[in-house]
Write a protein that holds these residues in place. Sequence first.
Motif, PDB file in Angstrom:
ATOM      1  N   VAL A 105       2.115   0.876 -12.262  1.00 17.86           N
ATOM      2  CA  VAL A 105       2.744  -0.444 -12.338  1.00 17.86           C
ATOM      3  C   VAL A 105       4.211  -0.330 -11.927  1.00 17.86           C
ATOM      4  CG1 VAL A 105       3.514  -2.282 -13.903  1.00 17.86           C
ATOM      5  CG2 VAL A 105       1.191  -1.373 -14.083  1.00 17.86           C
ATOM      6  N   ILE A 106       4.651  -1.236 -11.067  1.00 16.87           N
ATOM      7  CA  ILE A 106       6.046  -1.314 -10.639  1.00 16.87           C
ATOM      8  C   ILE A 106       6.678  -2.543 -11.275  1.00 16.87           C
ATOM      9  CG2 ILE A 106       7.573  -1.707  -8.661  1.00 16.87           C
ATOM     10  CD1 ILE A 106       6.433   1.117  -8.767  1.00 16.87           C
ATOM     11  N   THR A 107       7.825  -2.344 -11.919  1.00 19.16           N
ATOM     12  CA  THR A 107       8.495  -3.436 -12.632  1.00 19.16           C
ATOM     13  C   THR A 107       9.869  -3.773 -12.059  1.00 19.16           C
ATOM     14  OG1 THR A 107       9.504  -1.902 -14.229  1.00 19.16           O
ATOM     15  CG2 THR A 107       7.324  -2.792 -14.778  1.00 19.16           C
ATOM     16  N   GLN A 108      10.375  -2.932 -11.152  1.00 19.61           N
ATOM     17  CA  GLN A 108      11.734  -3.122 -10.643  1.00 19.61           C
ATOM     18  C   GLN A 108      11.726  -3.193  -9.118  1.00 19.61           C
ATOM     19  OE1 GLN A 108      14.469  -0.276 -12.522  1.00 19.61           O
ATOM     20  NE2 GLN A 108      12.879   0.079 -14.064  1.00 19.61           N
ATOM     21  N   GLY A 109      12.419  -4.166  -8.607  1.00 19.40           N
ATOM     22  CA  GLY A 109      12.434  -4.382  -7.169  1.00 19.40           C
ATOM     23  C   GLY A 109      13.024  -3.241  -6.378  1.00 19.40           C
ATOM     24  N   ASN A 110      13.999  -2.506  -6.960  1.00 18.20           N
ATOM     25  CA  ASN A 110      14.631  -1.433  -6.190  1.00 18.20           C
ATOM     26  C   ASN A 110      13.738  -0.205  -6.046  1.00 18.20           C
ATOM     27  OD1 ASN A 110      14.810  -0.374  -8.751  1.00 18.20           O
ATOM     28  ND2 ASN A 110      17.034  -0.244  -8.795  1.00 18.20           N
ATOM     29  N   SER A 111      12.567  -0.217  -6.671  1.00 17.99           N
ATOM     30  CA  SER A 111      11.592   0.859  -6.445  1.00 17.99           C
ATOM     31  C   SER A 111      10.816   0.642  -5.155  1.00 17.99           C
ATOM     32  CB  SER A 111      10.597   0.924  -7.614  1.00 17.99           C
ATOM     33  OG  SER A 111      11.254   1.202  -8.830  1.00 17.99           O
ATOM     34  N   VAL A 112      10.907  -0.556  -4.614  1.00 16.06           N
ATOM     35  CA  VAL A 112      10.111  -0.955  -3.452  1.00 16.06           C
ATOM     36  C   VAL A 112      10.997  -1.044  -2.219  1.00 16.06           C
ATOM     37  CG1 VAL A 112       8.597  -2.740  -2.505  1.00 16.06           C
ATOM     38  CG2 VAL A 112       8.610  -2.300  -4.974  1.00 16.06           C
ATOM     39  N   LYS A 113      10.546  -0.471  -1.121  1.00 17.34           N
ATOM     40  CA  LYS A 113      11.247  -0.641   0.153  1.00 17.34           C
ATOM     41  C   LYS A 113      10.668  -1.793   0.949  1.00 17.34           C
ATOM     42  CE  LYS A 113      14.142   1.484   0.971  1.00 17.34           C
ATOM     43  NZ  LYS A 113      15.548   1.408   0.493  1.00 17.34           N
ATOM     44  N   LEU A 114       9.355  -2.007   0.802  1.00 19.52           N
ATOM     45  CA  LEU A 114       8.680  -2.981   1.657  1.00 19.52           C
ATOM     46  C   LEU A 114       7.320  -3.338   1.065  1.00 19.52           C
ATOM     47  CD1 LEU A 114       8.052  -4.376   4.452  1.00 19.52           C
ATOM     48  CD2 LEU A 114       7.264  -2.128   5.220  1.00 19.52           C
ATOM     49  N   ILE A 115       6.968  -4.617   1.151  1.00 22.94           N
ATOM     50  CA  ILE A 115       5.614  -5.076   0.830  1.00 22.94           C
ATOM     51  C   ILE A 115       5.068  -5.834   2.036  1.00 22.94           C
ATOM     52  CG2 ILE A 115       4.301  -6.785  -0.514  1.00 22.94           C
ATOM     53  CD1 ILE A 115       5.807  -5.937  -2.962  1.00 22.94           C
ATOM     54  N   ILE A 116       3.774  -5.617   2.312  1.00 25.33           N
ATOM     55  CA  ILE A 116       3.107  -6.342   3.390  1.00 25.33           C
ATOM     56  C   ILE A 116       1.873  -7.026   2.830  1.00 25.33           C
ATOM     57  CG2 ILE A 116       1.937  -6.167   5.626  1.00 25.33           C
ATOM     58  CD1 ILE A 116       3.519  -3.564   6.081  1.00 25.33           C
ATOM     59  N   GLU A 117       1.716  -8.295   3.165  1.00 23.93           N
ATOM     60  CA  GLU A 117       0.494  -9.030   2.849  1.00 23.93           C
ATOM     61  C   GLU A 117      -0.126  -9.512   4.156  1.00 23.93           C
ATOM     62  OE1 GLU A 117      -0.807  -9.046  -0.004  1.00 23.93           O
ATOM     63  OE2 GLU A 117       0.767  -8.955  -1.530  1.00 23.93           O
ATOM     64  N   VAL A 118      -1.433  -9.303   4.289  1.00 21.85           N
ATOM     65  CA  VAL A 118      -2.197  -9.834   5.419  1.00 21.85           C
ATOM     66  C   VAL A 118      -2.854 -11.124   4.950  1.00 21.85           C
ATOM     67  CG1 VAL A 118      -4.051  -9.398   7.065  1.00 21.85           C
ATOM     68  CG2 VAL A 118      -2.602  -7.495   6.293  1.00 21.85           C
ATOM     69  N   VAL A 119      -2.566 -12.219   5.615  1.00 22.72           N
ATOM     70  CA  VAL A 119      -2.973 -13.539   5.156  1.00 22.72           C
ATOM     71  C   VAL A 119      -4.481 -13.737   5.306  1.00 22.72           C
ATOM     72  CG1 VAL A 119      -2.718 -16.029   5.539  1.00 22.72           C
ATOM     73  CG2 VAL A 119      -0.729 -14.527   5.696  1.00 22.72           C
ATOM     74  N   SER A 120      -5.081 -14.302   4.260  1.00 22.46           N
ATOM     75  CA  SER A 120      -6.479 -14.723   4.325  1.00 22.46           C
ATOM     76  C   SER A 120      -6.551 -16.179   3.862  1.00 22.46           C
ATOM     77  CB  SER A 120      -7.372 -13.806   3.480  1.00 22.46           C
ATOM     78  OG  SER A 120      -6.911 -13.737   2.154  1.00 22.46           O
ATOM     79  N   THR A 121      -7.715 -16.631   3.453  1.00 23.41           N
ATOM     80  CA  THR A 121      -7.881 -18.048   3.134  1.00 23.41           C
ATOM     81  C   THR A 121      -6.986 -18.512   1.985  1.00 23.41           C
ATOM     82  OG1 THR A 121      -9.778 -17.428   1.778  1.00 23.41           O
ATOM     83  CG2 THR A 121     -10.233 -18.182   4.015  1.00 23.41           C
ATOM     84  N   ASN A 122      -6.559 -17.603   1.130  1.00 22.38           N
ATOM     85  CA  ASN A 122      -5.655 -17.979   0.034  1.00 22.38           C
ATOM     86  C   ASN A 122      -4.191 -17.820   0.471  1.00 22.38           C
ATOM     87  OD1 ASN A 122      -6.270 -15.170   0.108  1.00 22.38           O
ATOM     88  ND2 ASN A 122      -5.345 -14.893  -1.893  1.00 22.38           N
ATOM     89  N   TRP A 123      -3.870 -18.365   1.647  1.00 25.54           N
ATOM     90  CA  TRP A 123      -2.553 -18.165   2.255  1.00 25.54           C
ATOM     91  C   TRP A 123      -1.405 -18.678   1.399  1.00 25.54           C
ATOM     92  CZ3 TRP A 123       0.346 -22.505   3.228  1.00 25.54           C
ATOM     93  CH2 TRP A 123      -0.334 -23.721   3.327  1.00 25.54           C
ATOM     94  N   ARG A 124      -1.672 -19.662   0.555  1.00 23.23           N
ATOM     95  CA  ARG A 124      -0.593 -20.203  -0.286  1.00 23.23           C
ATOM     96  C   ARG A 124      -0.026 -19.147  -1.242  1.00 23.23           C
ATOM     97  NH1 ARG A 124      -3.938 -24.303   0.896  1.00 23.23           N
ATOM     98  NH2 ARG A 124      -3.020 -26.326   1.470  1.00 23.23           N
ATOM     99  N   ASP A 125      -0.879 -18.220  -1.665  1.00 23.58           N
ATOM    100  CA  ASP A 125      -0.392 -17.141  -2.526  1.00 23.58           C
ATOM    101  C   ASP A 125       0.683 -16.322  -1.817  1.00 23.58           C
ATOM    102  OD1 ASP A 125      -2.046 -17.796  -4.661  1.00 23.58           O
ATOM    103  OD2 ASP A 125      -3.626 -16.411  -4.051  1.00 23.58           O
ATOM    104  N   ASP A 126       0.462 -16.013  -0.547  1.00 24.12           N
ATOM    105  CA  ASP A 126       1.406 -15.179   0.198  1.00 24.12           C
ATOM    106  C   ASP A 126       2.698 -15.916   0.515  1.00 24.12           C
ATOM    107  OD1 ASP A 126      -0.489 -13.096   0.259  1.00 24.12           O
ATOM    108  OD2 ASP A 126      -1.445 -13.950   2.029  1.00 24.12           O
ATOM    109  N   TYR A 127       2.586 -17.191   0.881  1.00 24.78           N
ATOM    110  CA  TYR A 127       3.768 -17.938   1.322  1.00 24.78           C
ATOM    111  C   TYR A 127       4.507 -18.647   0.186  1.00 24.78           C
ATOM    112  CZ  TYR A 127       2.531 -17.383   6.275  1.00 24.78           C
ATOM    113  OH  TYR A 127       2.265 -16.885   7.528  1.00 24.78           O
ATOM    114  N   PHE A 128       3.865 -18.919  -0.904  1.00 24.24           N
ATOM    115  CA  PHE A 128       4.517 -19.592  -2.027  1.00 24.24           C
ATOM    116  C   PHE A 128       4.718 -18.643  -3.207  1.00 24.24           C
ATOM    117  CE2 PHE A 128       2.747 -23.432   0.022  1.00 24.24           C
ATOM    118  CZ  PHE A 128       3.847 -24.261  -0.006  1.00 24.24           C
ATOM    119  N   ARG A 129       3.612 -18.288  -3.836  1.00 24.76           N
ATOM    120  CA  ARG A 129       3.647 -17.549  -5.095  1.00 24.76           C
ATOM    121  C   ARG A 129       4.317 -16.178  -4.942  1.00 24.76           C
ATOM    122  NH1 ARG A 129       0.316 -18.095  -9.519  1.00 24.76           N
ATOM    123  NH2 ARG A 129      -1.118 -19.443  -8.361  1.00 24.76           N
TER     124      ARG A 129
END
Length: 203
Positions: A105-129
């Motif tokens: 589990v990651i709880t802090q943003g500075n542990s992450v350099k990059l996140i990638i999401e590949v869009v599927s039918t639930n695209w609102r999750d990627d662009y909003f949530r």
Amino acid sequence: MIQTLQKEVTFDEFIAWYPENTEHRYELHDGVIAEMPKPKGKHSKLAGLISGKLFVEIQRSQLPFFIPRECIIKSRDGKSGYEPDVIVLDEAALVNEPRWEAESVITQGNSVKLIIEVVSTNWRDDYFRKLGDYEELGIPEYWVFDYLALGGRNFIGNPKQPTISVYELVDGEYQVTQFRGNETLKLPTFPELNLNVEQIFQL
């Protein structure tokens, strides 16, 4: 189609509940467990392709980063937990992650350099949530691969066309640069990585 389990749970309850060796992926959305469609076909291929290219670049540049097989990102308010398609972590920062070794589990943003999401039918999750939660956590870079042009016109333009959106955190807010057609990506974390949109989406 996303199926949800409607009983509201805490993040800790979600992690304790998460079944091992399951055929499904699950995320926590505002306290509700959501069964997510597992990446299939081109979605899975794209995630694997970009993960492989990033791995090679990390090795070539001798960067202190790695790409875990599985990982859950806890939102700042603790009501949501996401399993990105691809995530690049900073090895050195993980000493400050209390839940990494036991739970991935990651709880802090500075542990992450990059996140990638590949869009599927639930695209609102990627662009909003997820966009909002990743920004609030302070994750410095977030890429959205919309190879089917499913996102709303407010996000990918009109007429819709396959788009890669690169969100970079600037003064606490995401600034987006978008790439289409035969354009070459300009990537803050991996400036020497040469990726062309058409080449990626045609694979």
